[in-house]
Design a protein around this motif. Structure first.
Motif, PDB file in Angstrom:
ATOM      1  N   GLN A 216       0.700  -1.192  -0.047  1.00 32.15           N
ATOM      2  CA  GLN A 216      -0.074  -0.022  -0.111  1.00 32.15           C
ATOM      3  C   GLN A 216       0.986   1.135   0.057  1.00 32.15           C
ATOM      4  O   GLN A 216       2.121   1.167   0.535  1.00 32.15           O
ATOM      5  CB  GLN A 216      -0.951   0.095   1.356  1.00 32.15           C
ATOM      6  CG  GLN A 216      -2.050  -1.006   1.399  1.00 32.15           C
ATOM      7  CD  GLN A 216      -2.525  -1.063   2.695  1.00 32.15           C
ATOM      8  OE1 GLN A 216      -2.227  -0.436   3.558  1.00 32.15           O
ATOM      9  NE2 GLN A 216      -3.912  -1.747   2.947  1.00 32.15           N
TER      10      GLN A 216
ATOM     11  N   TRP B 257      -0.739   4.519   1.092  1.00 32.84           N
ATOM     12  CA  TRP B 257      -1.346   5.490   1.838  1.00 32.84           C
ATOM     13  C   TRP B 257      -0.766   6.226   2.870  1.00 32.84           C
ATOM     14  O   TRP B 257      -1.171   7.274   3.215  1.00 32.84           O
ATOM     15  CB  TRP B 257      -2.888   4.836   2.128  1.00 32.84           C
ATOM     16  CG  TRP B 257      -2.773   4.172   3.407  1.00 32.84           C
ATOM     17  CD1 TRP B 257      -2.361   2.577   3.542  1.00 32.84           C
ATOM     18  CD2 TRP B 257      -3.310   4.318   4.815  1.00 32.84           C
ATOM     19  NE1 TRP B 257      -2.537   2.383   4.772  1.00 32.84           N
ATOM     20  CE2 TRP B 257      -3.199   3.111   5.445  1.00 32.84           C
ATOM     21  CE3 TRP B 257      -4.123   5.446   5.235  1.00 32.84           C
ATOM     22  CZ2 TRP B 257      -3.551   3.083   6.684  1.00 32.84           C
ATOM     23  CZ3 TRP B 257      -4.585   5.176   6.473  1.00 32.84           C
ATOM     24  CH2 TRP B 257      -4.256   4.100   7.158  1.00 32.84           C
TER      25      TRP B 257
ATOM     26  N   GLU C 277      -2.286   0.629  -4.014  1.00 29.64           N
ATOM     27  CA  GLU C 277      -3.483   0.727  -3.375  1.00 29.64           C
ATOM     28  C   GLU C 277      -3.530  -0.386  -2.323  1.00 29.64           C
ATOM     29  O   GLU C 277      -3.347  -0.417  -1.068  1.00 29.64           O
ATOM     30  CB  GLU C 277      -4.422   0.480  -4.514  1.00 29.64           C
ATOM     31  CG  GLU C 277      -4.265   2.163  -5.363  1.00 29.64           C
ATOM     32  CD  GLU C 277      -5.464   2.125  -6.132  1.00 29.64           C
ATOM     33  OE1 GLU C 277      -6.104   1.056  -6.720  1.00 29.64           O
ATOM     34  OE2 GLU C 277      -5.529   3.132  -6.857  1.00 29.64           O
TER      35      GLU C 277
END
Length: 382
Positions: free
Chosen positions: A169, A171, A262
């Motif tokens: 990921q 984020w 993502e």
């Protein structure tokens, strides 16, 4: 089944991502209904969240303690059947323990608890009182993961020799926790997340997927963890070597600072006869390669599926199934087990993650952290 199972929820109030996911997933197969909850750390917000979900005001509770005590006092044909816990990690254990001790089954988000000691205590309670405990390692509910597991179990790939898993990921590439982002704030806080950051949040998914598909346990791990975010105490990145109980070797790569990624969870399993490859961002394709045959791609409700996969395919071939459906499979299999118990029937090898999987996940986290402290020294998971 004569009625829907009645679910109570702890956490998952207004603005919660995972609470909404649990509610939607639990409702997909028509076996479960939400009847009560303690949705927030404050009574006002909890009651407001319950009313927004169209629940009876009398069953919108200010605390999980109040919910469990008052639901237990209700007639058996009204009270909740089980509790779903969808809180940050540090609030998994207290309501789970109380619910089990009051005679309610439990579904909990992962990792199972804040500490290994808490996980073992829950395991002992479940073993003692016989109540069910499901852990939402939701990716194991995907039909193509079921297909992969069945093919491995039937020996179609031969002896497993190599495994590669990842969950990447991006984020947390910036200091998101220093803004108003609540999801980031608790995940980087050891008091709320535990000793593992990315390890607990996504690493346990990779660990669980490996052990579920292969049917093999990870015995040892050599972990090199990273803490790239400014001021972060917990890991936000990591690379691990693993040794399986049958002698197979493997790697796990996890990251929450892999900019641009993502939810790139994927696994490759290599055997003596063939190999498999699956990615949760493209969950409807299981890619297989063979020693003397062409590559073959399996899809939900397509040709050549084993019964284990067909059982969780809900719609005709060509219609994609994904995250919510996989989550729903955990709830469906759990509900089926609860119904069987209520009818005095037994269920052999129920197919959903249990408290034992939760303990395995916590041991994985602890072993990885210990290995990292010792310059990635090989550390047993036991």
């Amino acid at each position: 089944m004569s009625r829907k199972l009645r679910m109570g929820m702890v956490g998952g109030g207004a603005g919660s991502f995972i609470g909404d996911v649990h509610r939607k997933a639990a409702a997909i197969d028509g076996m479960i209904e939400l009847v009560c909850g303690a949705f927030s750390s404050t009574a006002e917000k909890s009651i407001a969240s319950g009313l927004a979900l169209n629940l009876d005001k009398n069953r919108c509770y200010g605390t999980f303690e109040e919910m469990i005590q008052k639901e237990k006092a209700l007639p058996e044909d009204i009270r909740m059947d089980f509790v779903a816990i969808v809180t940050p990690n540090h609030m998994h254990f207290p309501p789970a323990k109380m619910a089990l001790e009051y005679g309610f089954h439990v579904v909990s988000d992962k990792p199972v608890t804040l500490t290994l000691e808490e996980a073992v205590e829950l395991q002992n309670i479940v073993a003692k009182n016989g109540k069910l405990f499901a852990l939402t390692h939701n990716y194991t509910g995907n039909s193509m993961v079921k297909q992969a597991k069945a093919m491995v179990a039937k020996g179609e790939f031969g002896t497993i020799r190599k495994i590669q898993a990842q969950y990447l990921q991006g984020w947390l590439s910036t200091s998101l926790e220093k803004t108003e982002q609540k999801q980031a704030a608790w995940r980087v806080d050891p008091k709320r997340s535990g000793i593992g950051g990315a390890l607990g949040d996504i690493g346990t998914h990779a660990e669980n997927l490996i052990e579920y598909i292969t049917g093999l346990k990870i015995e040892e791990i050599a972990a090199d963890l990273g803490r790239f975010g400014e001021g972060r105490i917990l890991d936000d990145d990591g690379n691990m070597l693993i040794r399986m109980e049958n002698g197979a070797k493997g790697t796990i790569s996890i990251s929450q600072i892999a900019l641009g990624e993502e939810n790139n969870l994927g696994i490759k399993v290599y055997g003596t006869k063939g190999s498999l490859e699956w990615y949760q961002e493209n969950p409807n394709e299981l890619i297989t390669r063979w020693l003397e045959e062409p590559k073959k791609v399996y899809t939900p409700n397509g040709n050549g599926l084993h019964e284990e996969a067909l059982e969780v395919c809900r719609i005709p071939a060509g219609h994609p199934e994904g995250y919510l459906e996989a989550f729903a499979t955990i709830y469906k299999n759990f509900a089926t087990h609860v119904n069987a118990i209520n009818e005095g029937k037994s269920v052999e090898n129920p197919d959903y993650p249990t408290v034992e999987d939760g303990v395995r996940g916590m041991k994985f986290i602890y072993a990885a952290v210990e290995s990292d402290k010792n310059n990635a020294a090989w550390t047993k998971i036991n």
